[in-house]
Scaffold this active site. Structure first.
Site, short mmCIF file in Angstrom:
data_model
loop_
_atom_site.label_atom_id
_atom_site.label_comp_id
_atom_site.label_asym_id
_atom_site.label_seq_id
_atom_site.Cartn_x
_atom_site.Cartn_y
_atom_site.Cartn_z
N GLU A 1 -22.93 -46.20 -45.64
CA GLU A 1 -21.85 -45.26 -45.38
C GLU A 1 -20.88 -45.19 -46.56
O GLU A 1 -20.44 -44.11 -46.94
CB GLU A 1 -21.12 -45.64 -44.10
CG GLU A 1 -21.96 -45.39 -42.86
CD GLU A 1 -21.22 -45.58 -41.56
OE1 GLU A 1 -21.69 -45.07 -40.53
OE2 GLU A 1 -20.14 -46.23 -41.57
N ASP B 1 -2.67 -59.41 -33.75
CA ASP B 1 -2.53 -58.55 -34.93
C ASP B 1 -2.02 -57.19 -34.47
O ASP B 1 -0.86 -57.01 -34.20
CB ASP B 1 -3.90 -58.44 -35.63
CG ASP B 1 -3.85 -57.65 -36.91
OD1 ASP B 1 -2.75 -57.50 -37.46
OD2 ASP B 1 -4.92 -57.18 -37.36
N CYS C 1 -12.23 -51.90 -35.28
CA CYS C 1 -12.75 -50.54 -35.09
C CYS C 1 -11.70 -49.50 -35.42
O CYS C 1 -11.93 -48.58 -36.20
CB CYS C 1 -13.22 -50.36 -33.65
SG CYS C 1 -13.60 -48.66 -33.23
N MET D 1 -23.60 -56.67 -32.44
CA MET D 1 -22.31 -56.49 -33.10
C MET D 1 -22.00 -55.01 -33.32
O MET D 1 -22.01 -54.48 -34.43
CB MET D 1 -22.28 -57.29 -34.40
CG MET D 1 -22.45 -58.78 -34.15
SD MET D 1 -22.34 -59.81 -35.61
CE MET D 1 -20.57 -59.94 -35.82
N LEU D 2 -21.71 -54.36 -32.20
CA LEU D 2 -21.31 -52.97 -32.18
C LEU D 2 -20.08 -52.85 -31.29
O LEU D 2 -20.02 -53.46 -30.22
CB LEU D 2 -22.42 -52.09 -31.60
CG LEU D 2 -23.73 -52.01 -32.39
CD1 LEU D 2 -24.80 -51.34 -31.55
CD2 LEU D 2 -23.51 -51.24 -33.68
N HIS E 1 -31.42 -23.25 -25.85
CA HIS E 1 -32.02 -22.75 -27.09
C HIS E 1 -31.09 -21.71 -27.72
O HIS E 1 -30.54 -20.87 -27.01
CB HIS E 1 -33.37 -22.10 -26.81
CG HIS E 1 -33.98 -21.45 -28.01
ND1 HIS E 1 -34.59 -22.19 -29.01
CD2 HIS E 1 -34.07 -20.15 -28.39
CE1 HIS E 1 -35.03 -21.37 -29.94
NE2 HIS E 1 -34.72 -20.12 -29.57
N GLY F 1 -22.85 -50.59 -46.15
CA GLY F 1 -23.13 -50.21 -47.52
C GLY F 1 -23.57 -48.77 -47.65
O GLY F 1 -23.13 -48.05 -48.56
#
Length: 561
Positions: A263, A109, A115, A404-405, A534, A261
């Site tokens: 996001e 493709d 991603c 699945m990441l 800080h 969903g």
């Protein structure tokens, strides 16, 4: 119907062989793209004045490989062939070249997979817009900062172009980075025809056959669409279609309340849509730590134009046609009886992703998929139908279903390259972080509290929980973003970190200190002495680790005696 997190149940098998990448309980995100994705390279100038790509810090073997892509054994065309050029394949290819391997990547493709083209990258562009719109639209937030802003608006096509242009840029940079380093990009659909042998080619053209000492499958996944749902790509859509933002509906039903969903609900409500969640389980946001889910619902859902139905399946969805709206038929998940019918302007199917493994030729090497996933061991080595390892064949990313990441796929690919170049490596998946890029963000690493308690009961140890609030953080208060919580799940007997969950400003960035600690085996009694600047948001984790109560050795000895 399954929630976004129910990937193991996704059984739909796609019919083509492109490389896609994960959006799983997780993830629409930048997914660990290397700096080459953004067109960043180290350039040096030679004595002749020519600019060249620097190989500083690499071995001599690596330097040679960038020029001629290494020297493979005479019996093979390549040292390594990767089927799929998503983030996992790209990461593996670049690491292979660094290791001196002659490498080819087969892509049917476009480079970048899901991603870059249909997920992490364009979604972040849309979420950047929704974040700014949400801030500008919050009169209370602006007044608290002493700011006055006129009514905020947006150009839909401009927003869509921003997402598309970003994807195009990253895709081009990924392609150029691989070419510059000497990776051969072979265009076509890859099929394994035998041990260490792959054919590839375009439909209607003669196939080419190439051989390699090792092969990695990295074909990713596609959106999972349950039976009974008719996707027309216009009014009933998947995340692939939604990222094009061809229109902003007044009312949209989102099927699945996991990462995808959530996001998209953030994007659509910021742009003016009303959202209805349809969730098969009895609670929203399954898979997140329950305490984080409860807080996130109070902040991300209840105050917004969002309603929801839980414990129901969307058993039939019909696209809008002939002047009629989208029809969504709901069925009780337990009784299987009809419960309600919704009429909406659009429906987004966010029910997870299915492995993209059809047409790989696995039958030629006696490999049988499990619900579409390629079976692998902890080293990503493919297992055949008899339970034996297939020599020189690996599978990474969504196609194996372990996690699945997209960044997990990249980490798995790098792990495989380490193995094939002589260094044994096993990826600790419990150290891989995940994030949901809502406003505020959600992030996590390791086990949820219920999972940790189950593990503790089974293995016979105690767990403790520590929490800190963003309301006690100076930087968060300065930003007027004090809504948030960080949660640590740990073993008080030895200081082992079992899980960290964060909801709040920049949670996706904050989680990495915890994930690195898990990966390196760092104990709380050591990390609590780390120094944080800080005032910064990182002090949320500083306070979290300091608040944990780890037993000292003297107390432990007394308890054991």
């Amino acid at each position: 119907m399954h929630s976004t997190l129910s990937f193991s149940q996704a059984t739909t098998v796609p019919t083509t062989n492109y490389a896609f990448h994960s959006q799983s309980p997780i993830n629409l995100r930048f997914c660990g793209l290397r700096r080459e994705a953004f067109g960043i390279s180290i350039l040096t100038r030679s004595s002749s004045g020519r600019v060249r790509l620097s190989t500083r810090g690499r071995s001599k073997r690596t330097s040679a490989s960038t020029g001629n892509n290494g020297t493979p054994p005479k019996s093979f065309d390549y040292d390594l062939i990767i089927i799929g050029a998503g983030v996992g394949g790209h990461g593996a290819a670049l690491h292979a070249v660094e290791k001196g391997l002659k490498t080819a990547i087969i892509e049917g493709d476009v480079v970048g997979g899901t991603c870059v083209n249909r997920g992490c990258v364009p979604s972040k562009a849309l979420l950047a817009v929704s974040g700014r719109m949400r801030e500008l639209q919050s009169e209370h937030h602006m007044k608290a900062l002493g700011l006055q802003v006129s009514a905020a608006g947006y150009d839909r096509q401009g927003v869509a172009d921003h997402a598309n242009n970003l994807a195009s840029k990253i895709r081009s940079n990924l392609t150029n980075s691989m070419k510059a380093l000497g990776v051969d990009i072979l265009t076509g659909f890859g099929t394994i025809v035998g041990p260490q042998k792959v054919k590839y080619g375009k439909v209607g053209f003669t196939d080419n056959v190439v051989t390699a000492k090792d092969i990695i499958i990295a074909t990713g996944s596609v959106p999972f669409v349950p039976k009974g749902i008719e996707v027309d790509g216009k009014t009933v859509i998947t995340s692939d279609h939604a990222l094009k933002l061809e229109f902003v509906p007044d009312w949209i039903a989102i099927v699945g309340s996991g990462y995808i969903g959530l996001e998209f609900s953030d994007v659509y409500t910021a742009l003016g849509s009303e959202v209805t969640f349809i969730e098969a389980l009895d609670q929203l946001m399954p898979g997140f730590d329950p305490e984080i889910s409860k807080l996130a619902q109070r902040v991300l859902i209840n105050p917004r134009k969002i309603d929801y139905h839980t414990g129901v399946f969307a058993t039939k969805i019909t696209p809008a046609r002939d002047g009629k709206p989208v029809i969504v038929e709901l069925t009780d998940a337990k009784t299987k009886e009809h419960k309600d019918t919704l009429e909406v302007d659009a429906a987004l199917i966010a029910t997870g992703r299915a492995p993209f493994t059809y047409g790989l030729g696995l039958e030629n090497i006696n490999v049988v998929t499990q619900r579409g996933f390629v079976p692998v061991d902890e080293r990503m080595r493919v297992i055949d139908a008899n339970g034996n390892l297939v020599p020189h064949l690996y599978c990474i990313g969504d196609a194996n279903g372990k996690m699945m990441l997209a960044h997990a796929a990249s980490a798995q690919g790098i792990s495989v390259v380490e193995q094939v170049t002589g260094r044994d490596h096993v990826l600790n998946h419990l150290s891989v972080p995940a994030a949901c890029f809502t406003h505020p963000e959600i992030s996590m690493v390791g086990l949820t509290e219920p999972q940790a308690r189950e593990k503790a009961e089974k293995e016979g140890f105690e767990i403790s929980v520590a929490k800190t609030s963003f309301k006690a953080n100076t930087k968060a208060l300065a930003e007027n973003e004090g809504e948030g919580l960080a949660k640590l799940i740990y073993r008080p007997d030895n200081g082992e970190i079992l899980g960290v969950h964060i909801f709040g400003l920049h949670a996706a960035d904050l989680i990495h200190e915890a994930s690195n600690a898990v990966a390196l085996g760092t104990r709380i009694q050591d990390i609590r002495f780390a120094v944080h600047a800080h005032p910064t948001l990182s002090e949320v984790l500083d306070e979290l680790f300091k608040s944990a109560k780890v037993l000292d050795m003297k107390t432990l000895r007394k308890m054991k005696s």
